[in-house]
Design an enzyme around this catalytic site. Sequence first.
Site, PDB file in Angstrom:
ATOM      1  N   GLY A   1       0.847  -1.199   0.000  1.00 11.23           N
ATOM      2  CA  GLY A   1       0.000   0.000   0.000  1.00 11.23           C
ATOM      3  C   GLY A   1       0.880   1.245   0.000  1.00 11.23           C
ATOM      4  O   GLY A   1       0.506   2.297   0.530  1.00 11.23           O
TER       5      GLY A   1
ATOM      6  N   TYR B   1     -15.568  -0.099   8.770  1.00 11.70           N
ATOM      7  CA  TYR B   1     -14.129   0.164   8.910  1.00 11.70           C
ATOM      8  C   TYR B   1     -13.687  -0.045  10.367  1.00 11.70           C
ATOM      9  O   TYR B   1     -12.706  -0.740  10.633  1.00 11.70           O
ATOM     10  CB  TYR B   1     -13.868   1.605   8.464  1.00 11.70           C
ATOM     11  CG  TYR B   1     -12.462   2.121   8.622  1.00 11.70           C
ATOM     12  CD1 TYR B   1     -11.395   1.573   7.909  1.00 11.70           C
ATOM     13  CD2 TYR B   1     -12.200   3.214   9.456  1.00 11.70           C
ATOM     14  CE1 TYR B   1     -10.111   2.086   8.047  1.00 11.70           C
ATOM     15  CE2 TYR B   1     -10.920   3.729   9.584  1.00 11.70           C
ATOM     16  CZ  TYR B   1      -9.883   3.169   8.878  1.00 11.70           C
ATOM     17  OH  TYR B   1      -8.614   3.675   9.005  1.00 11.70           O
TER      18      TYR B   1
ATOM     19  N   ASP C   1       2.234  -1.942  -4.347  1.00 10.39           N
ATOM     20  CA  ASP C   1       0.852  -1.453  -4.346  1.00 10.39           C
ATOM     21  C   ASP C   1       0.109  -2.103  -5.497  1.00 10.39           C
ATOM     22  O   ASP C   1       0.726  -2.631  -6.429  1.00 10.39           O
ATOM     23  CB  ASP C   1       0.816   0.086  -4.486  1.00 10.39           C
ATOM     24  CG  ASP C   1      -0.467   0.688  -3.914  1.00 10.39           C
ATOM     25  OD1 ASP C   1      -1.542   0.443  -4.486  1.00 10.39           O
ATOM     26  OD2 ASP C   1      -0.389   1.400  -2.897  1.00 10.39           O
TER      27      ASP C   1
ATOM     28  N   GLN D   1      -1.638   7.497   1.028  1.00  5.30           N
ATOM     29  CA  GLN D   1      -1.314   8.724   1.771  1.00  5.30           C
ATOM     30  C   GLN D   1      -0.163   8.507   2.759  1.00  5.30           C
ATOM     31  O   GLN D   1       0.770   9.305   2.813  1.00  5.30           O
ATOM     32  CB  GLN D   1      -2.554   9.238   2.529  1.00  5.30           C
ATOM     33  CG  GLN D   1      -2.342  10.619   3.113  1.00  5.30           C
ATOM     34  CD  GLN D   1      -3.308  10.962   4.245  1.00  5.30           C
ATOM     35  OE1 GLN D   1      -4.223  10.202   4.561  1.00  5.30           O
ATOM     36  NE2 GLN D   1      -3.093  12.092   4.865  1.00  5.30           N
TER      37      GLN D   1
HETATM   38  P1  NAD Z   1      -4.732   5.041   1.282  1.00  5.15           P
HETATM   39  O1  NAD Z   1      -6.092   4.647   0.804  1.00  5.15           O
HETATM   40  O2  NAD Z   1      -4.218   6.387   0.954  1.00  5.15           O
HETATM   41  O3  NAD Z   1      -3.667   3.980   0.778  1.00  5.15           O
HETATM   42  C1  NAD Z   1      -3.921   2.595   0.754  1.00  5.15           C
HETATM   43  C2  NAD Z   1      -3.136   2.008  -0.397  1.00  5.15           C
HETATM   44  O4  NAD Z   1      -3.422   0.611  -0.436  1.00  5.15           O
HETATM   45  C3  NAD Z   1      -3.566   2.589  -1.768  1.00  5.15           C
HETATM   46  O5  NAD Z   1      -2.432   3.071  -2.469  1.00  5.15           O
HETATM   47  C4  NAD Z   1      -4.186   1.404  -2.488  1.00  5.15           C
HETATM   48  O6  NAD Z   1      -3.953   1.377  -3.885  1.00  5.15           O
HETATM   49  C5  NAD Z   1      -3.505   0.224  -1.787  1.00  5.15           C
HETATM   50  N1  NAD Z   1      -4.266  -1.016  -1.923  1.00  5.15           N
HETATM   51  C6  NAD Z   1      -5.609  -1.163  -1.883  1.00  5.15           C
HETATM   52  N2  NAD Z   1      -5.945  -2.452  -2.100  1.00  5.15           N
HETATM   53  C7  NAD Z   1      -4.783  -3.115  -2.276  1.00  5.15           C
HETATM   54  C8  NAD Z   1      -4.478  -4.467  -2.554  1.00  5.15           C
HETATM   55  N3  NAD Z   1      -5.436  -5.398  -2.697  1.00  5.15           N
HETATM   56  N4  NAD Z   1      -3.169  -4.832  -2.663  1.00  5.15           N
HETATM   57  C9  NAD Z   1      -2.194  -3.894  -2.548  1.00  5.15           C
HETATM   58  N5  NAD Z   1      -2.420  -2.596  -2.296  1.00  5.15           N
HETATM   59  C10 NAD Z   1      -3.713  -2.216  -2.176  1.00  5.15           C
HETATM   60  O7  NAD Z   1      -4.725   4.800   2.871  1.00  5.15           O
HETATM   61  P2  NAD Z   1      -3.796   5.497   3.950  1.00  5.15           P
HETATM   62  O8  NAD Z   1      -4.485   6.714   4.419  1.00  5.15           O
HETATM   63  O9  NAD Z   1      -2.405   5.574   3.471  1.00  5.15           O
HETATM   64  O10 NAD Z   1      -3.924   4.436   5.135  1.00  5.15           O
HETATM   65  C11 NAD Z   1      -3.001   3.401   5.323  1.00  5.15           C
HETATM   66  C12 NAD Z   1      -3.418   2.604   6.555  1.00  5.15           C
HETATM   67  O11 NAD Z   1      -3.471   3.477   7.690  1.00  5.15           O
HETATM   68  C13 NAD Z   1      -4.812   1.962   6.463  1.00  5.15           C
HETATM   69  O12 NAD Z   1      -4.801   0.747   7.160  1.00  5.15           O
HETATM   70  C14 NAD Z   1      -5.694   2.950   7.199  1.00  5.15           C
HETATM   71  O13 NAD Z   1      -6.824   2.324   7.732  1.00  5.15           O
HETATM   72  C15 NAD Z   1      -4.758   3.407   8.288  1.00  5.15           C
HETATM   73  N6  NAD Z   1      -5.159   4.710   8.842  1.00  5.15           N
HETATM   74  C16 NAD Z   1      -5.078   5.836   8.079  1.00  5.15           C
HETATM   75  C17 NAD Z   1      -5.466   7.056   8.624  1.00  5.15           C
HETATM   76  C18 NAD Z   1      -5.380   8.335   7.823  1.00  5.15           C
HETATM   77  O14 NAD Z   1      -5.859   9.375   8.309  1.00  5.15           O
HETATM   78  N7  NAD Z   1      -4.809   8.315   6.624  1.00  5.15           N
HETATM   79  C19 NAD Z   1      -5.937   7.119   9.950  1.00  5.15           C
HETATM   80  C20 NAD Z   1      -6.043   5.951  10.674  1.00  5.15           C
HETATM   81  C21 NAD Z   1      -5.613   4.740  10.126  1.00  5.15           C
HETATM   82  C1  AKB Z   2     -10.734   7.947   8.294  1.00  6.54           C
HETATM   83  O1  AKB Z   2     -11.246   9.070   8.439  1.00  6.54           O
HETATM   84  O2  AKB Z   2     -11.335   6.946   7.884  1.00  6.54           O
HETATM   85  C2  AKB Z   2      -9.284   7.778   8.699  1.00  6.54           C
HETATM   86  C3  AKB Z   2      -9.203   7.253  10.086  1.00  6.54           C
HETATM   87  C4  AKB Z   2      -9.369   8.166  11.228  1.00  6.54           C
HETATM   88  O3  AKB Z   2      -9.011   6.071  10.272  1.00  6.54           O
HETATM   89  N1  AKB Z   2      -8.617   9.022   8.537  1.00  6.54           N
END
Ligand code: NAD
Ligand code: AKB
Length: 314
Positions: free
Chosen positions: A10, A144, A36, A14
């Site tokens: 992934g 989620y 990814d 972000q």
């Molecule tokens: P994102 O959606 O920006 O990135 C996820 C990446 O995973 C994408 O590039 C997507 O193409 C890839 N992906 C999706 N399906 C896939 C697959 N089958 N095989 C390989 N890659 C695949 O998400 P993010 O914001 O970078 O979040 C990353 C992790 O952090 C997640 O587990 C999310 O729940 C967690 N998280 C994020 C936030 C936030 O605010 N960004 C907050 C809390 C938790």
């Molecule tokens: C979302 O809003 O889904 C994420 C998170 C807090 O896990 N940024």
Amino acid sequence: MVKEKILVIGASGQIGVELTLALRKIYGSSNVIASDLREENDLLKGSGPYVSLDVMNKEMLHVQVIRQNVTQIYLLAAILSATGEKNPNLAWHLNMQSLLNVLDIAREEKLHKVYWPSSIAVFGPTSPKHNCPQQTIIEPTTVYGISKYAGEFWCNYFSYRYGVDVRSLRYPGLISYKSAPGGGTTDYAIEIFQEAIDEKKYDCFLREDTYLPMMYMPDAIRATIELMEADKDKITVRTSYNLSGMSFSPMDIAAEIKKHIPEFSISYQTDYRQAIADSWPQSIDDSVARRDWGWKEEYNLERMTRDMMQNLNK
Ligand code: NAD
Ligand code: AKB
């Protein structure tokens, strides 16, 4: 020092882009493989190896782990809260199966460490709203949040039953300017900056007084690396650590942006994401992370806003 070979799954997302770049600085470019389902993010191009990988294809994942002599996996692939409510089955399937695939392979191949992020979305309307503690009532109402809470227990299970060194953080909403957010409820706090610069106005999908736990990306990346580098005997939580940076509402962040762009204005038009935000706590107690491995945030709202404005204006 043990030589590590890290696979980031992934990596074009972000968090993935910034985490991959940070890990490459520490472990060396060739030792951090970005992967990814979608194409390589422009910011990663030329900075190290990239493989196209679907984490749901366990056999292919297993082959990559063996072929590349992987010792650690950072699993970031997931469907976030807002997108998850549009397609609950897909969110559950991806968020759960990806984790089980990685944990199984980590056990079989005796990987040194696994990182998997949880979220403040594990908490639900019955959890305390203010300074929500590490252990409390947890009844999530989004798919989620349910998938993250179930995932935490799988991490705990693989840690105690099979000795897999899997570590996790309950990230708050993360704010960054390098790569776009992936469909979360807290994404407004990113969109607002770009709209403020481009349009001088922003129409917010959350109510003005919606306080949520938030964190600036540099703090989140540092927390992740500090957790992963902490001595094993310091890690007392094998589900997922509460993690806190700041808490603010759309009204607060708009006021802060106005200090940089006086003509900026905000309006409010709530949608289905308001109910998701209302189900989450407003602030988080992360004293266990502070005690166990010395966590401390560096950015508050004012400092983050200044840094976001400077970087987006460049
Ligand atoms: P994102 O959606 O920006 O990135 C996820 C990446 O995973 C994408 O590039 C997507 O193409 C890839 N992906 C999706 N399906 C896939 C697959 N089958 N095989 C390989 N890659 C695949 O998400 P993010 O914001 O970078 O979040 C990353 C992790 O952090 C997640 O587990 C999310 O729940 C967690 N998280 C994020 C936030 C936030 O605010 N960004 C907050 C809390 C938790
Ligand atoms: C979302 O809003 O889904 C994420 C998170 C807090 O896990 N940024």
